[in-house]
Design a protein around this motif. Structure first.
Motif, PDB file in Angstrom:
ATOM      1  N   ASP A  26      -2.489   0.964   4.909  1.00  0.00           N
ATOM      2  CA  ASP A  26      -4.107   0.987   4.265  1.00  0.00           C
ATOM      3  C   ASP A  26      -3.678   1.719   3.511  1.00  0.00           C
ATOM      4  N   PRO A  27      -4.547   1.753   1.883  1.00  0.00           N
ATOM      5  CA  PRO A  27      -4.777   2.730   1.124  1.00  0.00           C
ATOM      6  C   PRO A  27      -5.091   3.843   0.984  1.00  0.00           C
ATOM      7  N   ARG A  28      -5.480   4.798   2.089  1.00  0.00           N
ATOM      8  CA  ARG A  28      -5.475   6.286   2.325  1.00  0.00           C
ATOM      9  C   ARG A  28      -4.571   7.198   1.749  1.00  0.00           C
ATOM     10  N   TYR A  76      -3.007  -2.256  -3.680  1.00  0.00           N
ATOM     11  CA  TYR A  76      -4.297  -3.258  -2.305  1.00  0.00           C
ATOM     12  C   TYR A  76      -5.779  -3.287  -2.856  1.00  0.00           C
ATOM     13  N   GLY A  77      -5.679  -3.771  -4.155  1.00  0.00           N
ATOM     14  CA  GLY A  77      -6.589  -4.673  -4.504  1.00  0.00           C
ATOM     15  C   GLY A  77      -7.687  -3.819  -5.142  1.00  0.00           C
ATOM     16  N   ILE A  78      -7.413  -2.535  -5.595  1.00  0.00           N
ATOM     17  CA  ILE A  78      -8.884  -2.019  -6.526  1.00  0.00           C
ATOM     18  C   ILE A  78      -9.027  -2.817  -7.768  1.00  0.00           C
ATOM     19  N   HIS A 139      -1.236  -7.351   2.239  1.00  0.00           N
ATOM     20  CA  HIS A 139      -1.964  -8.123   3.893  1.00  0.00           C
ATOM     21  C   HIS A 139      -2.855  -7.367   3.335  1.00  0.00           C
ATOM     22  N   TYR A 140      -3.051  -5.587   2.677  1.00  0.00           N
ATOM     23  CA  TYR A 140      -3.909  -5.154   3.576  1.00  0.00           C
ATOM     24  C   TYR A 140      -5.725  -5.938   2.202  1.00  0.00           C
TER      25      TYR A 140
END
Length: 279
Positions: A26-28, A76-78, A139-140
């Motif tokens: 995940d993007p954290r 992550y799709g930002i 994927h996330y």
């Protein structure tokens, strides 16, 4: 320069690498690492991409469905989040670095993110595909609804997979922020060779690298590139003095002037827009 030290990874060619933050579920970690560096280029790209995407969508190129956006090096799709949702980059930093979101399992974060972005989906949202070699990142982004399709093809070392090749038939707009340091004209050749409709390209590229080989490739595919000469776009702080010195030298080697920009402690990007050469 004061304040060096961000925990960046090994330095390749003088520029720090952050490979480990793109390989998390995940993007954290991505946002925690880049927050101290004030990474901001997606913020600058947000209004530019929205306007260009709307203009491209309004262009009737004879295809039955609207054009799809392909975000290259999407992580992550930002960019997809900022393009299609009423959210800012600052809000994303706050969300993913907040104490409340640090302890929850990835599955819970993904479920909350899916709801969060669905509630903020813009009525003018467009389909977005993502391309990145990091499978966990794409994927996330796919799982939470930021991407409509995701691909991990490494076009620097191979041809598009059959699934990517089919998807490229619907792509009409390609976006890039930051990836200009890692991909070359080979990737754009592979993408445009499989394109079946008019493709526009909007790219933010660090001043430390030359975009000229890609411009030549785009020209060979009928695209004329213009450079926004009105300004540069600050990207992020340098991780250390070595990266600072590298950037200054690289900008000078390309004929640029680092005064007031890289010399002040930040990477800066240029914006290139490529569209069909003709009416």
């Amino acid at each position: 320069m004061a304040g060096w030290g961000s925990g960046a990874g090994d330095v390749a060619g003088g520029k720090s690498r952050f490979d480990d933050i793109y390989d998390r579920p995940d993007p954290r970690a991505y946002f925690r690492r880049l927050a101290p560096l004030e990474d901001e280029i997606p913020h600058h790209a947000q209004p530019v991409f929205r306007q260009a995407a709307a203009e491209r969508a309004a262009l009737d190129d004879g295809c039955p469905h609207g054009p799809t956006v392909l975000d290259v090096c999407c992580s992550y799709g930002i960019n997809a989040a900022l393009l299609n949702h009423d959210v800012t980059l600052s809000e994303m930093y706050e969300r993913y670095t907040s104490p409340a979101h640090q302890t929850m399992p990835t599955a819970e974060l993904a479920a909350r993110d899916k709801e969060f972005y669905a509630e903020r989906r813009r009525p003018d949202a467009v389909p977005v595909f993502g391309l990145d070699v990091s499978a966990p990142a794409v994927h996330y982004a796919l799982e939470v609804g930021l991407l409509d399709a995701a691909f991990t093809d490494d076009l620097e070392h191979g041809s598009p997979s059959p699934s990517l090749s089919r998807a490229l038939a619907g792509v009409g707009f390609i976006t890039l922020t930051g990836g200009g340091s890692y991909i070359t004209a080979r990737t754009f050749t592979a993408l445009l060779d499989d394109a079946r409709r008019l493709v526009w390209v909007s790219a933010f590229v660090l001043r430390t690298v030359s975009y000229h080989p890609i411009v030549q490739t785009l020209a060979a595919h009928g695209l004329r590139t213009t450079l926004d000469v009105s300004r540069t776009y600050p990207q992020r702080l340098f991780t250390d003095e070595r990266e600072w010195q590298y950037a200054i030298a690289a900008v000078r080697a390309l004929g640029g002037d680092p005064a007031g920009r890289e010399e002040n402690g930040r990477f800066h990007s240029l914006h290139y827009e490529s569209r069909p050469d003709g009416p």
